[in-house]
Each structure stands twice: as structure tokens, then as C-alpha cells.
Design a protein around this motif. Structure first.
Motif, PDB file in Angstrom:
ATOM      1  N   GLN A  79       0.806  -1.214   0.000  1.00  0.00           N
ATOM      2  CA  GLN A  79       0.000   0.000   0.000  1.00  0.00           C
ATOM      3  C   GLN A  79       0.843   1.269   0.000  1.00  0.00           C
ATOM      4  N   LEU A  80       0.171   2.362  -0.390  1.00  0.00           N
ATOM      5  CA  LEU A  80       0.726   3.706  -0.264  1.00  0.00           C
ATOM      6  C   LEU A  80       0.145   4.322   1.000  1.00  0.00           C
ATOM      7  N   LEU A  81       1.005   4.655   1.965  1.00  0.00           N
ATOM      8  CA  LEU A  81       0.576   5.220   3.235  1.00  0.00           C
ATOM      9  C   LEU A  81       1.151   6.609   3.427  1.00  0.00           C
ATOM     10  N   ALA A  82       0.386   7.481   4.074  1.00  0.00           N
ATOM     11  CA  ALA A  82       0.910   8.768   4.525  1.00  0.00           C
ATOM     12  C   ALA A  82       0.933   8.749   6.044  1.00  0.00           C
ATOM     13  N   VAL A  83       2.008   9.273   6.617  1.00  0.00           N
ATOM     14  CA  VAL A  83       2.149   9.313   8.076  1.00  0.00           C
ATOM     15  C   VAL A  83       2.495  10.739   8.470  1.00  0.00           C
ATOM     16  N   GLY A  84       1.649  11.347   9.310  1.00  0.00           N
ATOM     17  CA  GLY A  84       1.871  12.710   9.742  1.00  0.00           C
ATOM     18  C   GLY A  84       3.050  12.830  10.687  1.00  0.00           C
ATOM     19  N   GLY A  85       3.428  14.069  10.956  1.00  0.00           N
ATOM     20  CA  GLY A  85       4.540  14.309  11.867  1.00  0.00           C
ATOM     21  C   GLY A  85       5.709  14.965  11.184  1.00  0.00           C
ATOM     22  N   PHE A  86       6.594  15.474  12.009  1.00  0.00           N
ATOM     23  CA  PHE A  86       7.794  16.156  11.532  1.00  0.00           C
ATOM     24  C   PHE A  86       8.911  15.717  12.460  1.00  0.00           C
ATOM     25  N   GLY A  87       9.708  14.761  11.999  1.00  0.00           N
ATOM     26  CA  GLY A  87      10.733  14.189  12.881  1.00  0.00           C
ATOM     27  C   GLY A  87      10.090  13.400  14.001  1.00  0.00           C
ATOM     28  N   LEU A  88      10.206  13.899  15.221  1.00  0.00           N
ATOM     29  CA  LEU A  88       9.600  13.244  16.383  1.00  0.00           C
ATOM     30  C   LEU A  88       8.388  14.005  16.889  1.00  0.00           C
ATOM     31  N   CYS A  89       8.009  15.068  16.217  1.00  0.00           N
ATOM     32  CA  CYS A  89       6.925  15.935  16.682  1.00  0.00           C
ATOM     33  C   CYS A  89       5.631  15.595  15.962  1.00  0.00           C
ATOM     34  N   GLY A  90       4.607  15.228  16.715  1.00  0.00           N
ATOM     35  CA  GLY A  90       3.307  14.969  16.130  1.00  0.00           C
ATOM     36  C   GLY A  90       3.219  13.687  15.337  1.00  0.00           C
ATOM     37  N   ILE A  91       3.983  12.669  15.714  1.00  0.00           N
ATOM     38  CA  ILE A  91       3.890  11.391  15.012  1.00  0.00           C
ATOM     39  C   ILE A  91       2.913  10.474  15.749  1.00  0.00           C
ATOM     40  N   PRO A  92       2.165   9.656  15.027  1.00  0.00           N
ATOM     41  CA  PRO A  92       1.219   8.729  15.645  1.00  0.00           C
ATOM     42  C   PRO A  92       1.936   7.471  16.155  1.00  0.00           C
ATOM     43  N   GLU A  93       2.523   7.566  17.332  1.00  0.00           N
ATOM     44  CA  GLU A  93       3.400   6.511  17.846  1.00  0.00           C
ATOM     45  C   GLU A  93       2.704   5.161  17.958  1.00  0.00           C
ATOM     46  N   ALA A  94       1.504   5.146  18.538  1.00  0.00           N
ATOM     47  CA  ALA A  94       0.799   3.880  18.740  1.00  0.00           C
ATOM     48  C   ALA A  94       0.415   3.242  17.408  1.00  0.00           C
ATOM     49  N   LEU A  95      -0.007   4.060  16.449  1.00  0.00           N
ATOM     50  CA  LEU A  95      -0.385   3.527  15.141  1.00  0.00           C
ATOM     51  C   LEU A  95       0.826   2.992  14.389  1.00  0.00           C
ATOM     52  N   ILE A  96       1.969   3.665  14.502  1.00  0.00           N
ATOM     53  CA  ILE A  96       3.187   3.162  13.862  1.00  0.00           C
ATOM     54  C   ILE A  96       3.591   1.822  14.464  1.00  0.00           C
ATOM     55  N   ALA A  97       3.505   1.711  15.794  1.00  0.00           N
ATOM     56  CA  ALA A  97       3.834   0.445  16.458  1.00  0.00           C
ATOM     57  C   ALA A  97       2.884  -0.664  16.017  1.00  0.00           C
ATOM     58  N   ALA A  98       1.594  -0.336  15.883  1.00  0.00           N
ATOM     59  CA  ALA A  98       0.624  -1.334  15.445  1.00  0.00           C
ATOM     60  C   ALA A  98       0.876  -1.735  13.994  1.00  0.00           C
ATOM     61  N   LEU A  99       1.287  -0.781  13.166  1.00  0.00           N
ATOM     62  CA  LEU A  99       1.630  -1.084  11.779  1.00  0.00           C
ATOM     63  C   LEU A  99       2.826  -2.020  11.728  1.00  0.00           C
ATOM     64  N   ARG A 100       3.817  -1.755  12.572  1.00  0.00           N
ATOM     65  CA  ARG A 100       4.980  -2.650  12.669  1.00  0.00           C
ATOM     66  C   ARG A 100       4.541  -4.065  13.050  1.00  0.00           C
ATOM     67  N   ASP A 101       3.702  -4.161  14.064  1.00  0.00           N
ATOM     68  CA  ASP A 101       3.283  -5.471  14.564  1.00  0.00           C
ATOM     69  C   ASP A 101       2.358  -6.200  13.604  1.00  0.00           C
ATOM     70  N   SER A 102       1.739  -5.471  12.674  1.00  0.00           N
ATOM     71  CA  SER A 102       0.844  -6.117  11.708  1.00  0.00           C
ATOM     72  C   SER A 102       1.601  -6.989  10.721  1.00  0.00           C
ATOM     73  N   GLY A 103       2.892  -6.684  10.520  1.00  0.00           N
ATOM     74  CA  GLY A 103       3.719  -7.479   9.624  1.00  0.00           C
ATOM     75  C   GLY A 103       3.546  -7.185   8.147  1.00  0.00           C
TER      76      GLY A 103
END
Length: 235
Positions: free
Chosen positions: A20-44
Motif C-alpha cells: 500500500q501507499l501510506l501517509a504518516v503525519g509528523g515532523f521528525g519526532l513531533c506529532g507522530i502517531p506513535e501507537a499507530l506506527i507500532a501497530a503497523l509494525r506489529d501487523s507485519g
């Protein structure tokens, strides 16, 4: 329609898939969706193309997905703080569509506005313009850039009501509104969830029409501090 999900993993269930093509908000470490990124990682999921200003840092934010080799291509404007990003790119293991920062923001904004392409002067005469259409307006050369419409957008907001009306906080606003508007489906991670009507309409930064799923992560964003000043000497 209930937009609130009990966990980040539940919010991504049935949405994310290989390639898929995904967009992820944030700028460096500011305003990133941490829990969603972790869940995306765990989804495999594998073979992702990710639109983001950068890819976090090593082991944090999108840097986690680089370590697990779930990203095949980044569409980014900045790569300077992630050694694994640099290593994979220089080794030919990661594709990179390098995009000027303002152009990247406009690609997302245009995607959300239903504008398929636009012309800009940024990048004319450089590698950025290679293979792209150029056109002259009022004696100046412009390069055509295509809009971005991700399959799924993952964003971070400070507060939402149950309809998905969003309020961002300070600089965490950055790319999040544009990413949210561009996505075919948008999932938002928020620190606070309130009832409909509790947010003053004039305070809404992004209307809920753009938001499809909401998950609450009340844990404050992690901070990586760099101390450069010497300790004060005792008198």
C-alpha cells in the motif's frame, strides 16, 4: 457511525495490506502517531511506500519500520537524522522519491482537494524535475507535480470528538492536516477524546468528514533531549 476503536491494532484491522501507499503525519519526532506506527509494525505488512517528511530516527517512529524492512520506498523531504535510512538508501535497499518540503505538503493538500496535478518552480533544472513535464508561464519555467492520494493516512492530533473533529497542538500540527485530508481512509491517534459538541466549532482545525477511525493514546509523546549547555557552576 462509531469511529472510536479500542486499540491501535483494532483501528488498523482490515485497512492495511502489503504494497500500500501510506501517509504518516509528523515532523521528525513531533506529532507522530506513535501507537499507530507500532501497530503497523506489529501487523507485519510488507512492501509499503510511505509518504512522510522524514522517517523518524533509528529505532523510533518510522525508523522501526525501516529496521523491520517493511518499507520499500519513502517519499520524503528530509533524511538527515536516520542512519539506517541513509544506509539502506546508499546500499540500494530502499527507494527514495526525494521531494522538496513545500512541494510534499502541496502534493498532499492537492490530493485532499481533488486536484490531480499542479505546477511549481521549485526543482526546475535539478534532478527533481527529471522525467517530469515542464511548462512556461509568464516567461518562467515550471515543473508539473502529481498529487498524492494515499490508501491510508495515519495522523496524530491532540483532541478529537467522537465525530472526528480534530484539534492539533502547536507544532504537532505540521503535516498532519494535509495527510489526513489526502487519505482515502484516515486513522487518527489522539490524546483526548470528548463528546460531540464539546469542541467549539471555531476551534476545530480539521473537520470530522476526513476522519474514519479514532484511537486514544493518552501517553505523552516521548522526547529525545540533546543537552548542549554545560552545567552551571556553583558559586
Amino acid at each position: 457511525m462509531n469511529k472510536v476503536y479500542p486499540s491501535a491494532a483494532d483501528a488498523l484491522k482490515g485497512l492495511v495490506a502489503d504494497g500500500q501507499l501510506l501517509a504518516v503525519g509528523g515532523f521528525g519526532l513531533c506529532g507522530i502517531p506513535e501507537a499507530l506506527i507500532a501497530a503497523l509494525r506489529d501487523s507485519g505488512v510488507q512492501g509499503l511506500t510511505v509518504i512522510s517528511n522524514n522517517a523518524g530516527v533509528d529505532g523510533f517512529g518510522l525508523g522501526q519500520l525501516l529496521e523491520t524492512r517493511q518499507i520499500k520506498k519513502m517519499i520524503s523531504s528530509y533524511v538527515g537524522e536516520n542512519k539506517e535510512f541513509e544506509r539502506q538508501f546508499l546500499a540500494g535497499e530502499l527507494e527514495l522519491e526525494f521531494t522538496p518540503q513545500g512541494t510534499l505538503a502541496e502534493k498532499l493538500r492537492a490530493g485532499g482537494a481533488g486536484i490531480p496535478a499542479f505546477f511549481v518552480r521549485t526543482g526546475v533544472g535539478t534532478v527533481i524535475a527529471e522525467g517530469k513535464e515542464t511548462r512556461e508561464f509568464d516567461g518562467q519555467t515550471y515543473v508539473m507535480e502529481r498529487a498524492l492520494v494515499p490508501d491510508v493516512s495515519l495522523v496524530k492530533a491532540w483532541k478529537a470528538d467522537k465525530s472526528g473533529n480534530l484539534v492539533f497542538r502547536r507544532t504537532a500540527r505540521n503535516f498532519n492536516p494535509a495527510a489526513a485530508m489526502a487519505g482515502k481512509v484516515t486513522v487518527v491517534e489522539v490524546e483526548q477524546l470528548v463528546e460531540v459538541g464539546e469542541i467549539d466549532p471555531d476551534a476545530v482545525h480539521l473537520p470530522g468528514i476526513y476522519v474514519h477511525r479514532i484511537v486514544v493514546n493518552a501517553t505523552p509523546e516521548k522526547r529525545i533531549e540533546k543537552r548542549t549547555l554545560s552545567p552551571k557552576k556553583e558559586s
